[in-house]
Enzyme design. Structure first.
Site, PDB file in Angstrom:
ATOM      1  N   HIS A 101       6.041 -10.096 -22.923  1.00 50.87           N
ATOM      2  CA  HIS A 101       6.020  -9.051 -23.942  1.00 50.87           C
ATOM      3  C   HIS A 101       6.002  -7.685 -22.847  1.00 50.87           C
ATOM      4  CE1 HIS A 101       5.801 -10.395 -27.931  1.00 50.87           C
ATOM      5  NE2 HIS A 101       5.066 -11.333 -27.653  1.00 50.87           N
ATOM      6  N   CYS A 135       5.756 -15.739 -32.844  1.00 50.58           N
ATOM      7  CA  CYS A 135       5.305 -14.486 -32.384  1.00 50.58           C
ATOM      8  C   CYS A 135       4.741 -13.601 -33.575  1.00 50.58           C
ATOM      9  CB  CYS A 135       6.417 -13.775 -31.690  1.00 50.58           C
ATOM     10  SG  CYS A 135       5.765 -12.284 -30.676  1.00 50.58           S
ATOM     11  N   HIS A 188       4.684 -16.771 -22.503  1.00 47.52           N
ATOM     12  CA  HIS A 188       5.005 -15.897 -23.743  1.00 47.52           C
ATOM     13  C   HIS A 188       4.393 -14.548 -23.738  1.00 47.52           C
ATOM     14  CE1 HIS A 188       5.855 -15.501 -28.103  1.00 47.52           C
ATOM     15  NE2 HIS A 188       5.141 -14.582 -28.043  1.00 47.52           N
ATOM     16  N   GLU A 189       3.270 -14.420 -23.487  1.00 51.54           N
ATOM     17  CA  GLU A 189       2.552 -13.063 -23.616  1.00 51.54           C
ATOM     18  C   GLU A 189       2.829 -12.098 -22.538  1.00 51.54           C
ATOM     19  OE1 GLU A 189       0.988 -12.174 -26.030  1.00 51.54           O
ATOM     20  OE2 GLU A 189       0.622 -14.278 -26.882  1.00 51.54           O
TER      21      GLU A 189
HETATM   22 NI    NI Z   1       4.676 -12.702 -28.946  1.00 53.24          NI
END
Ligand code: NI
Length: 182
Positions: A147, A101, A143-144
């Site tokens: 966030h 990341c 993953h995105e």
């Molecule tokens: Ni990330």
């Protein structure tokens, strides 16, 4: 505008829940999308979410031809701007893989994620996006979008042993020389 500073783990802005974007899109959103793409490309990331540059809105970008040479074993991802995303797992399958990341520089960890999923949302022009994806594509989206809820990949390690600094993990043979970061 252009390449922005990426916040790193420990900054509380990475831990807040981001807000949905209100339609119609405005000029500020256009600038945000350009900055996200510029910043992702400058850092050779697979993806980037708005809170990583300090903007608490539900906007992520990922993919694009520029990053493909860095991930030779992965199918190319289309450059995608995804606003107000909704993710729906398809089936019960999950798989472990290594992630990095841009907000957690120098580290890699193994994370278990849904193998297949549907994602829906809007692109930068307000057009609907509705895709069924698997593999690396599905992983990057998950993953995105994490966030946007203040979640970073070290929160989701499949094992505390499967986490560490890149040179040490390479030396022990746990990861190959090039792995993804997003
Ligand atoms: Ni990330």
């Amino acid at each position: 505008m252009g390449v922005r500073q990426i916040l790193r783990m420990g900054d509380p802005q990475l831990r807040q829940r981001s807000m949905s974007v209100a339609a119609p899109w405005d000029q500020q959103l256009e600038e945000l999308i350009l900055d996200l793409q510029d910043t992702m490309e400058a850092n050779q990331g697979a993806g980037l979410a708005a809170p990583q540059i300090g903007v608490p809105l539900r906007v992520v970008v990922f993919g694009g031809t520029d990053i493909n040479p860095r991930y030779p074993d992965q199918a190319p991802l289309p450059r995608t701007i995804l606003i107000n995303p909704v993710l729906t797992p398809l089936g019960d399958g999950k798989e472990d893989s290594w992630e990095g990341c841009l907000s957690v520089p120098g580290l890699r960890g193994q994370v278990r994620r849904w193998s297949r999923l549907r994602y829906q949302g809007f692109d930068g022009s307000g057009n609907e996006i509705d895709r069924n994806v698997d593999g690396f594509h599905a992983r990057v989206v998950q993953h995105e979008c994490d966030h946007l809820d203040g979640i970073l990949f070290p929160d989701k390690l499949s094992s505390s042993d499967a986490f560490g600094f890149i040179p040490e993990l390479e030396a022990t043979g746990l990861i190959p020389a090039i792995v993804k970061k997003a």
